[in-house]
Design a protein around this motif. Structure first.
Motif, PDB file in Angstrom:
ATOM      1  N   ASP A 126     -30.901 -37.989  -8.477  1.00  0.00           N
ATOM      2  CA  ASP A 126     -31.399 -38.551  -7.217  1.00  0.00           C
ATOM      3  C   ASP A 126     -30.600 -39.769  -6.754  1.00  0.00           C
ATOM      4  O   ASP A 126     -30.574 -40.087  -5.576  1.00  0.00           O
ATOM      5  CB  ASP A 126     -32.893 -38.859  -7.294  1.00  0.00           C
ATOM      6  CG  ASP A 126     -33.222 -40.038  -8.173  1.00  0.00           C
ATOM      7  OD1 ASP A 126     -32.452 -40.322  -9.113  1.00  0.00           O
ATOM      8  OD2 ASP A 126     -34.256 -40.680  -7.940  1.00  0.00           O
TER       9      ASP A 126
ATOM     10  N   ASN B 142     -39.714 -32.212  -2.923  1.00  0.00           N
ATOM     11  CA  ASN B 142     -40.569 -32.928  -3.871  1.00  0.00           C
ATOM     12  C   ASN B 142     -41.969 -32.991  -3.273  1.00  0.00           C
ATOM     13  O   ASN B 142     -42.153 -33.482  -2.163  1.00  0.00           O
ATOM     14  CB  ASN B 142     -40.000 -34.328  -4.110  1.00  0.00           C
ATOM     15  CG  ASN B 142     -40.905 -35.224  -4.940  1.00  0.00           C
ATOM     16  OD1 ASN B 142     -40.972 -36.414  -4.699  1.00  0.00           O
ATOM     17  ND2 ASN B 142     -41.578 -34.692  -5.925  1.00  0.00           N
TER      18      ASN B 142
ATOM     19  N   TRP C 271     -46.066 -34.091  -4.161  1.00  0.00           N
ATOM     20  CA  TRP C 271     -46.925 -34.801  -5.094  1.00  0.00           C
ATOM     21  C   TRP C 271     -48.255 -35.110  -4.425  1.00  0.00           C
ATOM     22  O   TRP C 271     -48.416 -34.947  -3.227  1.00  0.00           O
ATOM     23  CB  TRP C 271     -46.260 -36.083  -5.601  1.00  0.00           C
ATOM     24  CG  TRP C 271     -46.169 -37.195  -4.599  1.00  0.00           C
ATOM     25  CD1 TRP C 271     -47.040 -38.233  -4.441  1.00  0.00           C
ATOM     26  CD2 TRP C 271     -45.144 -37.380  -3.614  1.00  0.00           C
ATOM     27  NE1 TRP C 271     -46.620 -39.045  -3.416  1.00  0.00           N
ATOM     28  CE2 TRP C 271     -45.452 -38.550  -2.901  1.00  0.00           C
ATOM     29  CE3 TRP C 271     -43.995 -36.676  -3.262  1.00  0.00           C
ATOM     30  CZ2 TRP C 271     -44.669 -39.018  -1.853  1.00  0.00           C
ATOM     31  CZ3 TRP C 271     -43.212 -37.148  -2.233  1.00  0.00           C
ATOM     32  CH2 TRP C 271     -43.548 -38.302  -1.544  1.00  0.00           C
TER      33      TRP C 271
ATOM     34  N   ASP D 226     -45.631 -34.488 -10.110  1.00  0.00           N
ATOM     35  CA  ASP D 226     -44.644 -34.196  -9.067  1.00  0.00           C
ATOM     36  C   ASP D 226     -44.065 -32.807  -9.301  1.00  0.00           C
ATOM     37  O   ASP D 226     -43.877 -32.390 -10.444  1.00  0.00           O
ATOM     38  CB  ASP D 226     -43.501 -35.201  -9.120  1.00  0.00           C
ATOM     39  CG  ASP D 226     -43.850 -36.529  -8.486  1.00  0.00           C
ATOM     40  OD1 ASP D 226     -42.905 -37.211  -8.072  1.00  0.00           O
ATOM     41  OD2 ASP D 226     -45.030 -36.883  -8.408  1.00  0.00           O
TER      42      ASP D 226
ATOM     43  N   TYR E  56     -40.720 -30.414  -8.106  1.00  0.00           N
ATOM     44  CA  TYR E  56     -39.395 -30.377  -7.491  1.00  0.00           C
ATOM     45  C   TYR E  56     -38.956 -28.928  -7.464  1.00  0.00           C
ATOM     46  O   TYR E  56     -38.893 -28.279  -8.513  1.00  0.00           O
ATOM     47  CB  TYR E  56     -38.383 -31.216  -8.288  1.00  0.00           C
ATOM     48  CG  TYR E  56     -38.669 -32.693  -8.257  1.00  0.00           C
ATOM     49  CD1 TYR E  56     -38.092 -33.496  -7.280  1.00  0.00           C
ATOM     50  CD2 TYR E  56     -39.508 -33.279  -9.187  1.00  0.00           C
ATOM     51  CE1 TYR E  56     -38.343 -34.858  -7.238  1.00  0.00           C
ATOM     52  CE2 TYR E  56     -39.769 -34.641  -9.155  1.00  0.00           C
ATOM     53  CZ  TYR E  56     -39.183 -35.419  -8.185  1.00  0.00           C
ATOM     54  OH  TYR E  56     -39.438 -36.765  -8.138  1.00  0.00           O
TER      55      TYR E  56
END
Length: 166
Positions: A25, A67, A69, A77, A79
């Motif tokens: 990231d 993503n 959440w 979370d 992804y």
């Protein structure tokens, strides 16, 4: 944060997830969700429920990662890799017009359902065509629009291949 694992998720919470890959990231571009005030809270514009949220990453390698959440305690979370059409829709929904133009080209002046205009012919298919071939298509099309010319050329090519196989 460093490396984030990306999974494919099963239909139910009891099915296994499968590791699809990962990304860093720190070297990705993050697009944050847009929110709307519902009178009490800022709520995500994405279809993730009252307490859900989303963000979108564009990885260094050019992949899209969604993503998702929740604010609920104990939730994790998620992804997931997504394709260009889902990413474009997400960016448009979240008021990221500049990002849409950067990654997908100029936005149309207007978009919406076809109300009395040209009827839909089939599912939309996006493909990138080299400039030299596109110039040949444009030279071929005459008074037709480019989409009609491409459909005609694809059909003629498929017919020629079928005839050659006989």
């Amino acid at each position: 944060m460093a490396r984030i694992n990306v999974y494919s998720y099963a239909e139910t919470e009891y099915d296994e997830t499968t590791l699809q890959g990962w990304f860093n990231d720190d070297s990705s571009t993050l697009y944050k969700e847009a929110t709307r005030w519902d009178g009490n809270n800022h709520v995500s514009v994405n279809p993730v429920g009252r307490h859900g949220h989303q963000a979108l990453y564009r990885t260094k390698g050019g992949r899209w990662v969604l993503n998702t959440w929740s604010q609920w305690q104990g939730s994790e979370d998620r992804y997931e890799f997504i394709d260009d059409s889902v990413a474009k829709d997400w960016l448009l929904r979240n008021d990221e017009d500049d990002a849409v133009e950067q990654h997908f080209g100029e936005l149309e002046e207007e978009s919406g359902p076809n109300l009395g205009g040209r009827p839909s012919i089939g599912p939309k298919v996006e493909v990138r065509i080299p400039k030299d071939i596109l110039a040949r298509v444009d030279a071929f099309k005459g008074t037709r629009d480019r989409a009609d010319a491409l459909r005609d050329l694809i059909a003629a090519g498929l017919d020629a291949l079928a005839a050659a196989e006989k």
